[in-house]
Design an enzyme around this catalytic site. Structure first.
Site, PDB file in Angstrom:
ATOM      1  N   HIS A  61       0.798  -1.232   0.000  1.00  0.00           N
ATOM      2  CA  HIS A  61       0.000   0.000   0.000  1.00  0.00           C
ATOM      3  C   HIS A  61       0.830   1.282   0.000  1.00  0.00           C
ATOM      4  O   HIS A  61       0.292   2.372  -0.121  1.00  0.00           O
ATOM      5  CB  HIS A  61      -0.964   0.025   1.184  1.00  0.00           C
ATOM      6  CG  HIS A  61      -0.271   0.331   2.492  1.00  0.00           C
ATOM      7  ND1 HIS A  61       0.435  -0.611   3.181  1.00  0.00           N
ATOM      8  CD2 HIS A  61      -0.172   1.474   3.204  1.00  0.00           C
ATOM      9  CE1 HIS A  61       0.933  -0.071   4.270  1.00  0.00           C
ATOM     10  NE2 HIS A  61       0.592   1.205   4.315  1.00  0.00           N
TER      11      HIS A  61
HETATM   12  C1  UD1 Z   1      -2.352   5.592   5.565  1.00  0.00           C
HETATM   13  C2  UD1 Z   1      -1.078   6.116   6.233  1.00  0.00           C
HETATM   14  C3  UD1 Z   1       0.005   5.038   6.177  1.00  0.00           C
HETATM   15  C4  UD1 Z   1      -0.517   3.741   6.760  1.00  0.00           C
HETATM   16  C5  UD1 Z   1      -1.786   3.325   6.038  1.00  0.00           C
HETATM   17  C6  UD1 Z   1      -2.390   2.062   6.585  1.00  0.00           C
HETATM   18  C7  UD1 Z   1      -0.611   8.550   6.016  1.00  0.00           C
HETATM   19  C8  UD1 Z   1       0.178   9.559   5.308  1.00  0.00           C
HETATM   20  N1  UD1 Z   1      -0.546   7.295   5.537  1.00  0.00           N
HETATM   21  O1  UD1 Z   1      -2.054   5.393   4.189  1.00  0.00           O
HETATM   22  O2  UD1 Z   1       1.118   5.464   6.932  1.00  0.00           O
HETATM   23  O3  UD1 Z   1       0.474   2.742   6.635  1.00  0.00           O
HETATM   24  O4  UD1 Z   1      -2.753   4.388   6.171  1.00  0.00           O
HETATM   25  O5  UD1 Z   1      -3.445   1.595   5.773  1.00  0.00           O
HETATM   26  O6  UD1 Z   1      -1.266   8.867   6.989  1.00  0.00           O
HETATM   27  N2  UD1 Z   1      -9.512   4.850   1.370  1.00  0.00           N
HETATM   28  C9  UD1 Z   1     -10.688   4.148   1.320  1.00  0.00           C
HETATM   29  N3  UD1 Z   1     -11.303   3.862   2.507  1.00  0.00           N
HETATM   30  C10 UD1 Z   1     -10.811   4.244   3.698  1.00  0.00           C
HETATM   31  C11 UD1 Z   1      -9.612   4.976   3.722  1.00  0.00           C
HETATM   32  C12 UD1 Z   1      -8.968   5.269   2.545  1.00  0.00           C
HETATM   33  O7  UD1 Z   1     -11.184   3.776   0.265  1.00  0.00           O
HETATM   34  O8  UD1 Z   1     -11.431   3.950   4.745  1.00  0.00           O
HETATM   35  C13 UD1 Z   1      -8.832   5.151   0.096  1.00  0.00           C
HETATM   36  C14 UD1 Z   1      -9.046   6.558  -0.358  1.00  0.00           C
HETATM   37  O9  UD1 Z   1      -9.240   6.534  -1.724  1.00  0.00           O
HETATM   38  C15 UD1 Z   1      -7.738   7.267  -0.077  1.00  0.00           C
HETATM   39  C16 UD1 Z   1      -6.728   6.132  -0.153  1.00  0.00           C
HETATM   40  O10 UD1 Z   1      -7.430   4.955   0.256  1.00  0.00           O
HETATM   41  O11 UD1 Z   1      -7.496   8.282  -0.946  1.00  0.00           O
HETATM   42  C17 UD1 Z   1      -5.540   6.332   0.728  1.00  0.00           C
HETATM   43  O12 UD1 Z   1      -5.925   6.592   2.069  1.00  0.00           O
HETATM   44  P1  UD1 Z   1      -4.997   7.520   3.031  1.00  0.00           P
HETATM   45  O13 UD1 Z   1      -5.535   7.489   4.422  1.00  0.00           O
HETATM   46  O14 UD1 Z   1      -4.785   8.838   2.406  1.00  0.00           O
HETATM   47  O15 UD1 Z   1      -3.603   6.814   2.983  1.00  0.00           O
HETATM   48  P2  UD1 Z   1      -3.186   5.292   3.092  1.00  0.00           P
HETATM   49  O16 UD1 Z   1      -2.554   4.949   1.811  1.00  0.00           O
HETATM   50  O17 UD1 Z   1      -4.307   4.420   3.587  1.00  0.00           O
END
Ligand code: UD1
Length: 372
Positions: free
Chosen positions: A204
């Site tokens: 991820h």
């Molecule tokens: C975040 C953390 C990372 C951690 C990871 C665990 C930061 C910078 N990154 O990364 O350190 O290892 O979480 O999973 O804080 N999304 C969904 N559903 C959700 C949440 C997110 O569909 O409930 C999708 C969204 O499209 C979003 C993307 O996942 O844009 C990324 O989510 P985000 O929280 O920005 O970062 P992660 O890659 O999950």
């Protein structure tokens, strides 16, 4: 004494569980704030259920956004909470955007911050988590580290040793408590897998999955490994989007790779416990496999958790296709690292943290109360 503890994203939920239990056992009032950085049931709700974490007292509902907008939204919402609740201390865990945003908001209101999992460094400023770690450590009053390398990093950055406490790893507290329950599940069976005869893959990190070349190299190496060993691959939403965007679905179709939705904590632990091999770019999984004694290949150029390489089962293999395949083959042929015990990864880190915090709050109570 009033404490606010903060969670936002998947790994935070795993880290906060033993801390909440330790606070409760010592009769300390704690409000749980969930920023909503992760919000889907599969990314958040299932962790509350699996780990028996109480419903958050306050939900900020920020959701996904760019780094600046997400961090800013959390700060605005969390500031209002702090002004209303006036806690004596904020506990922030890990290295996600919620960690940084809440720590920064608290310290600007002169509310001390305790950072759990302090001092880890990948020395790679392109990782958003590295920026979050450095800033959060710099502004926190109590720095709780999981391993001695983290103490060393903080000392080199000039942090006073009176602020640094080597307490161990709260994620391992949760693992030790959850293992009996997770071990009894039949998650691997339900997926048609055989104990000790499959690989478990997670991916991820933006530096891997937002980059067409790296993602292609990794998925094609996985396809090759799956010719010898079935692979189960719970796909993070970010990774799913990019596999589609870069048109890489062909590598996963008609293969021995089982793509599934993101997993809850207990199902994930079950699959880790019985895997032959784990391939990952997650930080937490490097630690979990090291304690479970399962070989782990980390698909990154660096790790902020070098203790898992020095004492655990972790090998940092990078993202080159041939190197990944060779490393997996060595494990399939039976070459495995011998793990050693890691100091304080014993299931009692959270208890140590809360005992230290109790002292900190008692000795600073007048000063902190005057400020608030
Ligand atoms: C975040 C953390 C990372 C951690 C990871 C665990 C930061 C910078 N990154 O990364 O350190 O290892 O979480 O999973 O804080 N999304 C969904 N559903 C959700 C949440 C997110 O569909 O409930 C999708 C969204 O499209 C979003 C993307 O996942 O844009 C990324 O989510 P985000 O929280 O920005 O970062 P992660 O890659 O999950």
């Amino acid at each position: 004494m009033k404490i606010i503890s903060v969670v936002g994203a998947r790994p935070n939920f795993v880290k906060i569980m033993p801390i909440i239990q330790a606070l409760k056992a010592r009769g300390i009032q704690n409000l749980l704030v969930h920023t909503g950085q992760h919000y889907d049931y599969a990314m958040a709700g299932v962790f509350f259920k699996d780990l028996n974490i109480p419903r958050p007292d306050i939900y900020l509902n920020v959701g996904s956004d760019t780094h600046a907008r997400q961090t800013a939204k959390i700060m605005v919402e969390f500031e209002a909470v702090l002004l209303r609740v006036k806690p004596n201390l904020v506990i922030a865990v890990g290295d996600v955007n919620s960690t940084l945003a809440c720590a920064l908001t608290a310290v600007k209101l002169h509310i001390p911050v305790a950072h759990v999992e302090a001092g880890l460094r990948s020395f790679d400023m392109k990782m958003p988590e590295e920026i979050n770690r450095i800033v959060t450590d710099r502004i926190s009053s109590c720095l709780f580290t999981p391993s001695s390398d983290a103490n060393e990093n903080l000392r080199k950055e000039g942090v006073a040793s009176s602020k640094i406490f080597l307490v161990g790893n709260v994620m391992i507290d949760t693992l030790i408590r959850s293992k009996p329950k997770a071990g009894k599940l039949k998650t691997y069976k339900a997926l048609g897998l055989v104990k000790g005869n499959y690989a478990f893959l997670t991916l991820h990190r933006p530096e891997n999955v937002d980059d067409r070349k790296y993602l292609t190299d990794i998925v094609s190496s996985i396809k090759e490994i799956s010719r010898f060993l079935p692979i189960v691959f719970p796909i993070h939403p970010r990774t799913k989007k990019n596999i589609k965007k870069f048109r890489l679905q062909g590598y996963l179709k008609n293969s021995n790779i089982r793509c599934i939705e993101p997993l809850g904590y207990l199902d994930c632990l079950n699959l880790l416990m019985y895997a032959k091999l784990v391939l990952t770019d997650s930080g937490g999984i490097q630690e979990e496999t090291s304690v479970l004694d399962i070989p782990c290949l980390t698909l990154r150029e660096n790790t902020e958790r070098p203790i898992t390489v020095a004492k655990g089962t972790n090998i940092v293999v990078g993202r080159d296709k041939e190197t990944i395949i060779k490393a997996a083959n060595r494990i399939l042929k039976g070459t495995q690292k011998q793990k050693k015990d890691i100091a304080f990864w014993d299931g009692h880190a959270a208890g140590r943290i809360v005992d230290i915090l109790k002292n900190f709050l008692t000795s600073n109570f007048e000063r902190i109360s005057l400020r608030s």
